[in-house]
Write an enzyme that holds these catalytic residues in place. Structure first.
Site, short mmCIF file in Angstrom:
data_model
loop_
_atom_site.label_atom_id
_atom_site.label_comp_id
_atom_site.label_asym_id
_atom_site.label_seq_id
_atom_site.Cartn_x
_atom_site.Cartn_y
_atom_site.Cartn_z
N CYS A 50 25.48 -27.37 11.69
CA CYS A 50 26.84 -27.47 12.23
C CYS A 50 27.88 -26.85 11.30
O CYS A 50 28.83 -26.22 11.75
CB CYS A 50 27.20 -28.94 12.46
SG CYS A 50 26.22 -29.78 13.69
N ASN A 51 27.67 -27.04 10.01
CA ASN A 51 28.70 -26.66 9.05
C ASN A 51 28.40 -25.42 8.23
O ASN A 51 29.23 -25.02 7.41
CB ASN A 51 28.97 -27.84 8.10
CG ASN A 51 29.65 -28.98 8.80
OD1 ASN A 51 30.52 -28.77 9.63
ND2 ASN A 51 29.26 -30.19 8.48
N ARG A 52 27.24 -24.81 8.42
CA ARG A 52 26.92 -23.64 7.61
C ARG A 52 25.85 -22.78 8.26
O ARG A 52 25.01 -23.28 9.02
CB ARG A 52 26.46 -24.05 6.21
CG ARG A 52 25.09 -24.69 6.15
CD ARG A 52 24.72 -25.10 4.73
NE ARG A 52 25.62 -26.14 4.25
CZ ARG A 52 26.50 -25.95 3.27
NH1 ARG A 52 26.60 -24.79 2.66
NH2 ARG A 52 27.27 -26.95 2.88
N HIS A 95 22.97 -22.95 -5.98
CA HIS A 95 23.67 -23.21 -4.72
C HIS A 95 22.76 -23.91 -3.73
O HIS A 95 23.16 -24.89 -3.08
CB HIS A 95 24.18 -21.90 -4.11
CG HIS A 95 24.81 -22.07 -2.77
ND1 HIS A 95 26.04 -22.66 -2.59
CD2 HIS A 95 24.35 -21.77 -1.52
CE1 HIS A 95 26.34 -22.69 -1.30
NE2 HIS A 95 25.33 -22.16 -0.63
N SER A 105 28.36 -30.36 1.05
CA SER A 105 28.53 -30.79 2.44
C SER A 105 29.96 -31.21 2.72
O SER A 105 30.73 -31.54 1.80
CB SER A 105 27.60 -31.95 2.76
OG SER A 105 26.25 -31.55 2.67
N GLU A 110 25.85 -36.40 1.77
CA GLU A 110 25.19 -36.82 3.01
C GLU A 110 23.73 -36.35 3.00
O GLU A 110 23.41 -35.27 2.53
CB GLU A 110 25.94 -36.27 4.22
CG GLU A 110 26.08 -34.75 4.29
CD GLU A 110 24.99 -34.08 5.09
OE1 GLU A 110 24.15 -34.81 5.65
OE2 GLU A 110 24.96 -32.85 5.14
N PRO A 111 22.82 -37.19 3.50
CA PRO A 111 21.39 -36.91 3.38
C PRO A 111 20.83 -36.01 4.48
O PRO A 111 19.74 -35.47 4.34
CB PRO A 111 20.76 -38.30 3.46
CG PRO A 111 21.70 -39.08 4.33
CD PRO A 111 23.07 -38.56 4.01
N ALA A 186 19.93 -36.51 21.28
CA ALA A 186 19.05 -37.58 20.79
C ALA A 186 18.42 -37.20 19.45
O ALA A 186 17.34 -37.66 19.11
CB ALA A 186 17.96 -37.88 21.83
N ILE A 190 22.79 -38.11 16.14
CA ILE A 190 23.15 -39.09 17.18
C ILE A 190 22.45 -40.42 16.94
O ILE A 190 23.04 -41.50 17.16
CB ILE A 190 22.80 -38.54 18.58
CG1 ILE A 190 23.80 -37.46 18.98
CG2 ILE A 190 22.78 -39.65 19.62
CD1 ILE A 190 25.22 -37.95 19.16
#
Length: 416
Positions: A50-52, A95, A105, A110-111, A186, A190
């Site tokens: 989602c973020n990278r 990195h 993150s 966050e795991p 799912a 989520i």
């Protein structure tokens, strides 16, 4: 040999651009093979979350890798280049370790990212784009991430994108106990959202997923109802809170669908949290008066409020990542030394074989044995000492005392 890491993330690019450079799960194998073909060693791993989106390659030219990324997603260089970062060798290794430990993150520590990196590595192995170097890099990386988790308190506080989404809901609804929640997707994120919701007293949850059996498996734990994505319009009007995170390349919930649901709710407000990239919920939904739409970028302020307890642990984790990245580069350099030793040995053996063959030929022609042996010894000695002699002479002319010392040590001249 040169390790390269190229990418964009939540710090350098908007969600719009991150959507454009994300890789669909069903196309990731072909993408990795295509990327690997741009390198000299055929090694490449793509991490797309989602973020990278990040490309990890061995022995690739940066300009070629950037051009590949832009061409693959049909993007203009002017749009992508300002948002890209590029790291080489030890910095690239460090990195990756920072990313896997959650130090880079949106939610510090966050795991979930470690699981996503592991999944990316597994897909690269399936695609055949992992060889000795990247295999060792990622296996070492996973060990470092585990070391960070066990030796620091980086994971002690409950902060994550999922936790932030639930915190957003708590901020808007004073109590979640009486709210009805629709979860779309799912997957791991989520499932973590559902766990946080249950901990906050939510008892009415509906889980929509493309594969019904996957949703049913998750619902069993949370006493929730499972539906398919096609059923969402029938259930949307009952939802006070909608939290979505799927891998769909196109939006699942559109403005018209939400507009109809709000009419059925008699315009009671609805909170929608879209933590997917690409987005699951059309951005235009946010234009509706009773719909409060938030994306992963909007969660940043909530996340910041939960970071204090992890910052000290993060400093310790940074030290570990730096130390371990240097150790990995030591291993890389050991590979280079092995190659150098092999090349030097082969060169010396080739010289020996060449001169020995000539000596044997002269003996076969009736040459004097003593003269042939002396000539062989002299020529072999001169051949072997030629390069070291030139190196010593050059160092002497330049007054390079350090180089002279290293050469003397390598040649065994200073032995007592």
């Amino acid at each position: 040999m040169s390790l390269v890491a190229i990418g964009i993330n939540h710090k350098t690019a908007t969600v719009d651009l991150r959507e454009k450079v994300a890789f669909a799960p069903d196309k990731i194998h072909d993408a990795m093979r295509s990327l690997a073909s741009c390198t000299q060693t055929g090694e490449a791993v793509i991490v797309s979350t989602c973020n990278r989106t990040e490309l990890y390659c061995n022995s690739g030219k940066v300009e070629d890798l950037v051009a590949w990324l832009e061409h693959y997603h049909d993007l203009d260089h002017a749009e992508v280049e300002p948002c890209l970062y590029c790291y080489h060798d030890q910095v690239a290794v460090q990195h990756l370790m920072r990313v896997s430990a959650g130090l880079d993150s949106l939610v510090l520590g966050e795991p979930q990212i470690l699981g996503q990196v592991k999944q990316a590595f597994a897909k690269a192995k399936e695609a055949g784009t992992v060889k000795v170097t990247l295999d060792r890099l990622f296996q070492t990386n996973f060990s470092v991430a585990k070391k960070v988790r066990t030796e620091t308190e980086i994971g002690a506080a409950a902060v994550s994108v999922a936790f932030a989404a639930v915190s957003m809901a708590k901020h808007i609804f004073s109590s979640l106990a009486k709210t009805k929640v629709l979860l779309v997707g799912a997957g791991e994120t989520i499932e973590l959202v559902a766990r946080h919701l249950k901990d906050n007293g939510v008892s009415e949850m509906v889980v929509a997923n493309r594969t019904l059996s996957r949703a049913e498996a998750m619902c069993a734990e949370f006493n929730a109802k499972a539906i398919t994505l096609e059923d969402i319009p029938d259930f949307l009007s009952n939802a006070d809170i909608v939290i979505s995170s799927t891998a769909s390349p196109l939006p699942i919930i559109g403005k018209g669908m939400v507009e109809n649901a709000l009419k059925q709710r008699r315009h009671r407000p609805m909170l929608l949290v879209d933590i997917a990239v690409p987005r699951d919920i059309e951005a235009e939904v946010g234009d509706l008066d009773e719909a409060f739409l938030y994306t992963v970028d909007d969660l940043h302020s909530i996340i910041e409020q939960n970071m204090a307890s992890r910052r000290e642990a993060a400093e310790q984790a940074e030290v570990i990542a730096e130390e371990q990245s240097h150790l990995f580069m030591d291993w890389i350099r050991s590979l280079d030394s092995v190659d150098s030793i092999r090349d030097y040995r082969q060169q010396s053996l080739a010289a020996k074989d060449e001169l020995l063959e000539k000596a044997l030929h002269k003996l076969a022609q009736g040459g004097n044995c003593e003269q042939v042996l002396v000539e062989l010894a002299n020529k072999l000695t001169n051949r072997l000492i030629h390069a070291p002699t030139q190196a010593l002479s050059a160092a002497s002319r330049q007054g390079d005392i350090n180089a002279i010392g290293q050469l003397r040590a390598a040649l065994g001249l200073d032995k007592n």
